[in-house]
Design a protein around this motif. Structure first.
Motif, short mmCIF file in Angstrom:
data_model
loop_
_atom_site.label_atom_id
_atom_site.label_comp_id
_atom_site.label_asym_id
_atom_site.label_seq_id
_atom_site.Cartn_x
_atom_site.Cartn_y
_atom_site.Cartn_z
N TYR A 1 50.54 38.66 32.38
CA TYR A 1 50.33 37.21 32.60
C TYR A 1 48.83 37.00 32.98
O TYR A 1 48.23 36.24 32.19
CB TYR A 1 51.23 36.87 33.54
CG TYR A 1 50.93 35.56 34.03
CD1 TYR A 1 51.42 34.54 33.38
CD2 TYR A 1 49.94 35.24 34.88
CE1 TYR A 1 50.92 33.10 33.39
CE2 TYR A 1 49.79 33.69 35.32
CZ TYR A 1 50.31 32.66 34.69
OH TYR A 1 50.19 31.55 34.96
N PHE A 2 48.30 37.88 33.76
CA PHE A 2 46.94 37.62 34.15
C PHE A 2 45.76 38.01 33.21
O PHE A 2 44.67 37.41 33.04
CB PHE A 2 46.68 38.09 35.60
CG PHE A 2 47.30 37.20 36.78
CD1 PHE A 2 46.84 36.21 37.01
CD2 PHE A 2 48.36 37.74 37.61
CE1 PHE A 2 47.47 35.24 37.98
CE2 PHE A 2 48.94 37.00 38.42
CZ PHE A 2 48.53 35.68 38.65
N ASN B 1 40.37 39.79 31.46
CA ASN B 1 40.89 38.57 30.95
C ASN B 1 39.42 37.82 30.51
O ASN B 1 38.66 37.58 31.48
CB ASN B 1 41.45 37.58 31.83
CG ASN B 1 41.85 36.35 31.32
OD1 ASN B 1 41.21 35.86 30.35
ND2 ASN B 1 43.05 35.79 31.72
N VAL C 1 49.15 29.80 41.02
CA VAL C 1 50.18 30.71 40.87
C VAL C 1 50.63 31.53 42.06
O VAL C 1 49.63 32.00 42.84
CB VAL C 1 49.66 31.92 39.82
CG1 VAL C 1 50.64 32.96 39.41
CG2 VAL C 1 48.97 31.23 38.44
N THR D 1 52.69 27.61 39.07
CA THR D 1 53.54 28.71 38.23
C THR D 1 53.90 29.71 39.32
O THR D 1 53.24 29.98 40.14
CB THR D 1 52.72 29.44 37.06
OG1 THR D 1 52.24 28.55 36.44
CG2 THR D 1 53.54 30.66 36.50
N VAL E 1 46.08 34.74 30.93
CA VAL E 1 46.16 33.35 31.31
C VAL E 1 44.86 32.74 30.95
O VAL E 1 43.67 33.35 31.24
CB VAL E 1 46.78 33.25 32.71
CG1 VAL E 1 45.86 33.92 33.68
CG2 VAL E 1 46.85 31.80 33.15
N LYS F 1 41.11 28.39 39.72
CA LYS F 1 42.73 28.88 39.95
C LYS F 1 42.73 29.77 41.19
O LYS F 1 41.80 30.40 41.54
CB LYS F 1 43.15 29.92 38.58
CG LYS F 1 44.32 30.40 38.86
CD LYS F 1 44.81 31.24 37.79
CE LYS F 1 44.94 30.48 36.53
NZ LYS F 1 46.10 29.57 36.44
#
Length: 195
Positions: free
Chosen positions: A189-190, A30, A127, A165, A193, A79
């Motif tokens: 998702y990761f 990411n 999360v 989340t 994000v 996060k």
């Protein structure tokens, strides 16, 4: 985005560990992620026991030298990702012990005389990735969403974290539990994000 992953499962051959690996893989790919730190509570033999006595007073918990590294990790992270199983409708005792010891007054929140305290961890996002043997809707219909209420309202909102989340994956011990599909969902998702 600096990301702290807190993993709570005693078995590294578990499906829960596979979710941890997919989480790390997605984060590593990411472009929004600056750095990732992983805390494996069982591997680190984190002591979940909350002790108060003449030497260890509750009002001093936020300064406990044993927990300084863990406090610095929580402060550092933008996060926070929790990966854990749901046992008996709630997170494992090890994770609850981490929460008891880490989310202390004058570190995670400050009493201000009002109905709710001042949350000191504002601006962070969370999360929660959890697995369970039972059906996916079991926590909602049978337990009145106790797991999400505990984590979202009783913990994170209390310390100022508003964006939470959840991924609650049920039927994880069934041969037809679609485990691979769910692992890929977490990876995607990761990987994408942004906050």
């Amino acid at each position: 985005m600096k990301t702290l992953v807190i993993y709570t499962h005693p078995n590294h051959q578990s499906l829960c560990h596979a979710f941890l690996q997919k989480t790390i893989q997605g984060l590593s790919e990411n472009d929004h992620v600056e750095e990732v730190q992983v805390v494996d509570l069982y591997a680190e033999t984190f002591d979940p026991l909350l002790v108060f006595n003449e030497r260890k007073r509750r009002r001093d918990m936020h300064r406990d030298p044993e927990l300084e590294t863990y406090r610095n990790q929580l402060l550092w992270a933008d996060k926070i990702v929790f990966v854990y199983p749901i046992w008996w409708g709630r997170p494992p005792a090890m994770l609850l012990g981490y929460i008891d010891r880490m989310f202390a007054s004058n570190f995670a929140y400050r009493d201000n005389g009002g109905l709710l305290p001042e949350g000191l961890l504002k601006g962070k996002t969370v999360v929660c990735v959890s697995t369970m043997k039972g059906p996916p809707l079991y926590p909602l219909f049978w337990l009145n969403n106790a797991h999400k209420t505990l984590m979202r309202k009783a913990l994170f909102r209390y310390v100022g974290i508003r964006k939470v989340t959840f991924f609650e994956f049920g039927h994880m011990e069934k041969p037809q539990g679609k485990q691979q599909k769910k692992l890929e969902r977490i990876y995607r998702y990761f990987k994408a994000v942004a906050t």
